[in-house]
Design a protein around this motif. Structure first.
Motif, PDB file in Angstrom:
ATOM      1  N   SER A 428       7.148  -8.807  12.215  1.00 51.42           N
ATOM      2  CA  SER A 428       6.340  -8.040  11.257  1.00 51.42           C
ATOM      3  C   SER A 428       6.088  -6.627  11.762  1.00 51.42           C
ATOM      4  O   SER A 428       4.957  -6.144  11.789  1.00 51.42           O
ATOM      5  CB  SER A 428       5.015  -8.762  10.980  1.00 51.42           C
ATOM      6  N   THR A 429       7.151  -5.961  12.164  1.00 50.19           N
ATOM      7  CA  THR A 429       6.998  -4.671  12.836  1.00 50.19           C
ATOM      8  C   THR A 429       7.499  -3.511  11.983  1.00 50.19           C
ATOM      9  O   THR A 429       8.559  -3.592  11.356  1.00 50.19           O
ATOM     10  CB  THR A 429       7.736  -4.678  14.195  1.00 50.19           C
ATOM     11  N   TRP A 430       6.699  -2.451  11.922  1.00 51.65           N
ATOM     12  CA  TRP A 430       7.137  -1.177  11.354  1.00 51.65           C
ATOM     13  C   TRP A 430       6.471  -0.064  12.155  1.00 51.65           C
ATOM     14  O   TRP A 430       5.261   0.102  12.113  1.00 51.65           O
ATOM     15  CB  TRP A 430       6.782  -1.036   9.884  1.00 51.65           C
ATOM     16  N   GLN A 431       7.263   0.672  12.897  1.00 51.47           N
ATOM     17  CA  GLN A 431       6.737   1.759  13.717  1.00 51.47           C
ATOM     18  C   GLN A 431       6.906   3.059  12.944  1.00 51.47           C
ATOM     19  O   GLN A 431       7.952   3.705  12.981  1.00 51.47           O
ATOM     20  CB  GLN A 431       7.460   1.836  15.064  1.00 51.47           C
ATOM     21  N   GLY A 432       5.862   3.413  12.222  1.00 51.24           N
ATOM     22  CA  GLY A 432       5.953   4.604  11.396  1.00 51.24           C
ATOM     23  C   GLY A 432       4.894   4.593  10.316  1.00 51.24           C
ATOM     24  O   GLY A 432       3.737   4.244  10.559  1.00 51.24           O
ATOM     25  N   GLU A 433       5.290   4.908   9.082  1.00 49.87           N
ATOM     26  CA  GLU A 433       4.343   5.152   8.006  1.00 49.87           C
ATOM     27  C   GLU A 433       4.841   4.523   6.704  1.00 49.87           C
ATOM     28  O   GLU A 433       6.031   4.485   6.432  1.00 49.87           O
ATOM     29  CB  GLU A 433       4.173   6.666   7.812  1.00 49.87           C
ATOM     30  N   PHE A 434       3.885   4.012   5.904  1.00 49.39           N
ATOM     31  CA  PHE A 434       4.160   3.554   4.544  1.00 49.39           C
ATOM     32  C   PHE A 434       3.514   4.527   3.564  1.00 49.39           C
ATOM     33  O   PHE A 434       2.355   4.923   3.738  1.00 49.39           O
ATOM     34  CB  PHE A 434       3.565   2.168   4.281  1.00 49.39           C
ATOM     35  N   ILE A 435       4.258   4.881   2.509  1.00 55.80           N
ATOM     36  CA  ILE A 435       3.709   5.675   1.408  1.00 55.80           C
ATOM     37  C   ILE A 435       4.013   4.930   0.117  1.00 55.80           C
ATOM     38  O   ILE A 435       5.173   4.725  -0.246  1.00 55.80           O
ATOM     39  CB  ILE A 435       4.311   7.092   1.367  1.00 55.80           C
ATOM     40  N   ILE A 436       2.960   4.492  -0.581  1.00 51.83           N
ATOM     41  CA  ILE A 436       3.095   3.743  -1.830  1.00 51.83           C
ATOM     42  C   ILE A 436       2.356   4.526  -2.902  1.00 51.83           C
ATOM     43  O   ILE A 436       1.140   4.722  -2.810  1.00 51.83           O
ATOM     44  CB  ILE A 436       2.504   2.327  -1.689  1.00 51.83           C
ATOM     45  N   ARG A 437       3.077   4.993  -3.920  1.00 47.46           N
ATOM     46  CA  ARG A 437       2.412   5.826  -4.919  1.00 47.46           C
ATOM     47  C   ARG A 437       3.006   5.596  -6.307  1.00 47.46           C
ATOM     48  O   ARG A 437       4.190   5.321  -6.469  1.00 47.46           O
ATOM     49  CB  ARG A 437       2.492   7.300  -4.537  1.00 47.46           C
ATOM     50  N   ASP A 438       2.131   5.693  -7.306  1.00 47.44           N
ATOM     51  CA  ASP A 438       2.528   5.592  -8.713  1.00 47.44           C
ATOM     52  C   ASP A 438       3.269   4.280  -8.993  1.00 47.44           C
ATOM     53  O   ASP A 438       4.322   4.262  -9.639  1.00 47.44           O
ATOM     54  CB  ASP A 438       3.404   6.791  -9.112  1.00 47.44           C
ATOM     55  N   CYS A 439       2.711   3.184  -8.506  1.00 43.78           N
ATOM     56  CA  CYS A 439       3.369   1.883  -8.627  1.00 43.78           C
ATOM     57  C   CYS A 439       2.511   0.868  -9.370  1.00 43.78           C
ATOM     58  O   CYS A 439       1.295   1.029  -9.487  1.00 43.78           O
ATOM     59  CB  CYS A 439       3.711   1.331  -7.237  1.00 43.78           C
ATOM     60  N   ILE A 440       3.166  -0.183  -9.844  1.00 42.78           N
ATOM     61  CA  ILE A 440       2.502  -1.339 -10.436  1.00 42.78           C
ATOM     62  C   ILE A 440       2.857  -2.553  -9.593  1.00 42.78           C
ATOM     63  O   ILE A 440       4.034  -2.793  -9.297  1.00 42.78           O
ATOM     64  CB  ILE A 440       2.948  -1.562 -11.894  1.00 42.78           C
ATOM     65  N   PHE A 441       1.848  -3.316  -9.191  1.00 42.74           N
ATOM     66  CA  PHE A 441       2.045  -4.530  -8.414  1.00 42.74           C
ATOM     67  C   PHE A 441       1.642  -5.720  -9.265  1.00 42.74           C
ATOM     68  O   PHE A 441       0.494  -5.817  -9.701  1.00 42.74           O
ATOM     69  CB  PHE A 441       1.222  -4.461  -7.126  1.00 42.74           C
ATOM     70  N   VAL A 442       2.598  -6.616  -9.529  1.00 37.66           N
ATOM     71  CA  VAL A 442       2.347  -7.848 -10.278  1.00 37.66           C
ATOM     72  C   VAL A 442       2.480  -8.998  -9.285  1.00 37.66           C
ATOM     73  O   VAL A 442       3.590  -9.480  -9.026  1.00 37.66           O
ATOM     74  CB  VAL A 442       3.350  -8.014 -11.437  1.00 37.66           C
ATOM     75  N   PRO A 443       1.379  -9.441  -8.676  1.00 39.34           N
ATOM     76  CA  PRO A 443       1.463 -10.449  -7.612  1.00 39.34           C
ATOM     77  C   PRO A 443       2.167 -11.718  -8.074  1.00 39.34           C
ATOM     78  O   PRO A 443       1.846 -12.273  -9.129  1.00 39.34           O
ATOM     79  CB  PRO A 443      -0.006 -10.721  -7.264  1.00 39.34           C
ATOM     80  N   ASN A 444       3.163 -12.134  -7.302  1.00 35.92           N
ATOM     81  CA  ASN A 444       3.866 -13.391  -7.550  1.00 35.92           C
ATOM     82  C   ASN A 444       4.424 -13.458  -8.965  1.00 35.92           C
ATOM     83  O   ASN A 444       4.446 -14.523  -9.583  1.00 35.92           O
ATOM     84  CB  ASN A 444       2.931 -14.571  -7.277  1.00 35.92           C
ATOM     85  N   GLY A 445       4.862 -12.296  -9.464  1.00 34.25           N
ATOM     86  CA  GLY A 445       5.467 -12.259 -10.795  1.00 34.25           C
ATOM     87  C   GLY A 445       4.535 -12.641 -11.915  1.00 34.25           C
ATOM     88  O   GLY A 445       4.978 -13.015 -13.003  1.00 34.25           O
ATOM     89  N   GLY A 446       3.218 -12.573 -11.682  1.00 36.09           N
ATOM     90  CA  GLY A 446       2.240 -12.914 -12.708  1.00 36.09           C
ATOM     91  C   GLY A 446       1.722 -14.334 -12.627  1.00 36.09           C
ATOM     92  O   GLY A 446       0.829 -14.720 -13.379  1.00 36.09           O
ATOM     93  N   LYS A 447       2.253 -15.120 -11.689  1.00 37.02           N
ATOM     94  CA  LYS A 447       1.747 -16.481 -11.493  1.00 37.02           C
ATOM     95  C   LYS A 447       0.450 -16.426 -10.700  1.00 37.02           C
ATOM     96  O   LYS A 447       0.213 -15.488  -9.937  1.00 37.02           O
ATOM     97  CB  LYS A 447       2.794 -17.320 -10.761  1.00 37.02           C
TER      98      LYS A 447
END
Length: 554
Positions: A428-447
């Motif tokens: 579970s490694t990421w050495q750096g940065e996440f940028i999340i913008r102008d998005c829609i998140f539908v958890p588990n496809g709506g389930k």
């Protein structure tokens, strides 16, 4: 007589997406120009013997391209045309002529081990290709191989490298892809049901003739010693592959990790694949997995656009831990490659249908891009340095990655279990940065599900071959969380999933400490359920994360 020798190789690793053992495959095509009819036949030793009459040779060169029918392809959907197809490309390569498929043709390709080597522009048009995998001589042999005319060589005087080193102590004939390995160091020591003892440390980057390392493809490891190094001059002209309606008749083998590579393999830099279609038929109750119909490796600057793909049926087997596992099976595979983009690509089956495996697998890559894609999955197994997903929709397997640099997700809809899942089997490694913008998140496809934006799992008790990091900084801007369909006990979405259920107080000791996120910046996060965005179900693990909120939360 002109003897046209084609030597090509597949560097196929034994990891989950790269499929099979390393193997060198040699094909020889002997081209003659005798005053006989143009014909193609096979010698007793398997050589492809191609005679091109002088009259036809002049005609082909005057016309400026060749058709598969010029070399005897029937295109009737029944006759095995692979020899004619390979012969057409061999002649085209020798004379630097484009290749065109015949209009209305359906080319049947049986199980013979014969690859068509592509080194010139090829227009498959609207012709159909039936690739029959029900009985093959060599499951590792590609059907088409897009290869470079350039030859790799071993640069001298390079015995070590440092992470982010800007220049190497050598000069090159031109800009090259440099590939290095230190087999004494193991990285990506996998954890879980498909556990293994890791892979040799490797890297790929671009170096110009003066030895300057391209800043967009930085060296990501220290190499105290180098056990293998090669440089491949990069092609500077674009080779274009257009059209083609390909159908794989799926294998019926036992469901084991015996990957099939009956595909289009790209081993050349600067390639454009445009308007190709790939479908799959004949999947039954059992079958061996696939390693990517479009398989990209050891190259840079490859673009796949306006292409329709198909997810493979998911089969199960017994993994290395002795327990049942689902086998990854891919229509797209990218390994040790740089600057690879998928633009306006989609798939024939429902991106939310869990009976089909996610469509992409990748390893050791830098600068991967999805733009305007509708696909079931993005996945970086053994690391990606920098990735971008924009204007896209991701299905049931969502975004899975480990790596370094900057990961950007923008103007996209994510229908997985989280916005980004940091793969637990690789720390579970990421050495750096996440940028999340102008998005829609539908958890588990709506389930119904308990939503978290960033998921993963890390106990701190396994050595992955490197220090594991979470993104140092995560910026989330203009995110809509569509979580109105949720369980009764739902407490609201969390920024972080519970990465370690055993870490319930300060007494928990990580043998291999996790470097956790320092800061999360939130701006304009809206939540359909009306519940608040929480830090995590594990406040102990994430107690030192600074959360900065700006703008509105609804």
């Amino acid at each position: 007589m002109v003897k046209y020798s084609l030597l090509f190789y597949f560097l196929l690793t034994s990891v989950v997406v790269a499929l099979g053992q390393a193997k060198n495959t040699s094909e020889e095509v002997v081209i003659t120009s005798e005053k006989k009819i143009t014909q193609v036949r096979t010698s007793k030793s398997g050589e492809l013997l191609v005679n091109v009459s002088p009259k036809d040779a002049v005609k082909f060169k005057t016309t400026g391209f060749v058709h598969y029918s010029d070399f005897g392809a029937k295109g009737d959907g029944k006759t095995d045309d692979i020899d004619a197809i390979a012969a057409t490309h061999a002649f085209a390569n020798q004379n630097k002529l484009p290749v065109k498929a015949d209009k209305g043709a359906t080319y049947y390709i049986g199980g013979k081990e014969r690859a068509a080597i592509i080194q010139t522009d090829t227009d498959f048009g609207k012709a159909s290709f039936l690739i029959d995998d029900t009985e093959v001589e060599n499951r590792n042999a590609s059907v088409f191989l897009i290869s470079s005319r350039q030859q790799p060589f071993n640069p001298k005087g390079i015995t070590s490298l440092k992470k982010n080193q800007e220049k190497i102590n050598t000069s090159l004939p031109q800009t090259c892809l440099v590939m290095v390995t230190d087999s004494t160091v193991r990285r990506y020591i996998r954890y879980g049901l498909n556990q293994n003892n890791g892979a040799p440390q490797t890297d790929i980057f671009v170096v110009d003739e003066k030895g300057n390392v391209d800043t967009n493809t930085p060296i990501i490891w220290n190499f105290d010693q180098i056990t293998e190094i090669s440089a491949l001059p990069m092609d500077t002209t674009t080779l274009t592959i257009t059209g083609g309606r390909f159908t794989t008749i799926a294998n019926q083998e036992d469901s084991k990790y015996t990957y099939y590579s009956r595909n289009i393999a790209i081993r050349r830099s600067n390639v454009l694949v445009d308007s190709l279609e790939h479908r799959i038929t004949g999947e039954g109750e059992q079958g061996a997995p696939y390693g990517g119909f479009i398989n990209i490796r050891d190259c840079s600057s490859v673009k796949v656009q306006n292409t329709i793909l198909t997810g493979h049926k998911t089969y199960r087997t017994i993994g290395r831990a002795g327990k049942p596992v689902s086998m990854g099976s891919y229509d797209l595979s990218v390994n040790r490659a740089l600057n690879v983009s998928f633009v306006n690509c989609s798939q024939t089956n429902d991106i939310n249908d869990r009976t089909y495996w996610g469509i992409l697998g990748s390893n050791y890559c830098k600068n991967l891009l999805y733009d305007s894609c509708i696909l079931s999955r993005f996945d970086a197994h053994m690391g990606v340095a920098n990735a971008t997903i924009r204007n896209s929709t991701l299905g049931h397997m969502g975004i899975n990655a480990i790596g370094t640099g900057t990961f950007i997700v923008e103007n996209s809809t994510i229908r997985g279990r989280s916005v980004v899942n940091l793969r637990s089997d690789y720390g579970s490694t990421w050495q750096g940065e996440f940028i999340i913008r102008d998005c829609i998140f539908v958890p588990n496809g709506g389930k119904p599900s308990s939503a978290s934006l960033i998921s993963g799992h890390y106990t701190g008790q396994h050595d992955f071959g490197y220090t594991c990091h979470m993104p140092e900084r995560i910026t989330i801007e203009n995110l809509r969380i569509e979580d109105s369909n949720h369980p009764e006990d739902y407490q609201g979405p969390a920024i972080f999933a519970n990465f370690n259920t055993e870490m319930t107080d300060e007494s928990y000791q990580e043998q291999f400490p996790y470097v956790k996120t320092k800061e999360v910046v939130l701006k304009n996060v809206t939540i359909a359920s009306g519940k608040d965005l929480r830090l995590s179900d594990n406040p102990v693990m994430f107690k030192d994360v600074k959360v900065v909120e700006t703008g509105d939360r609804k």
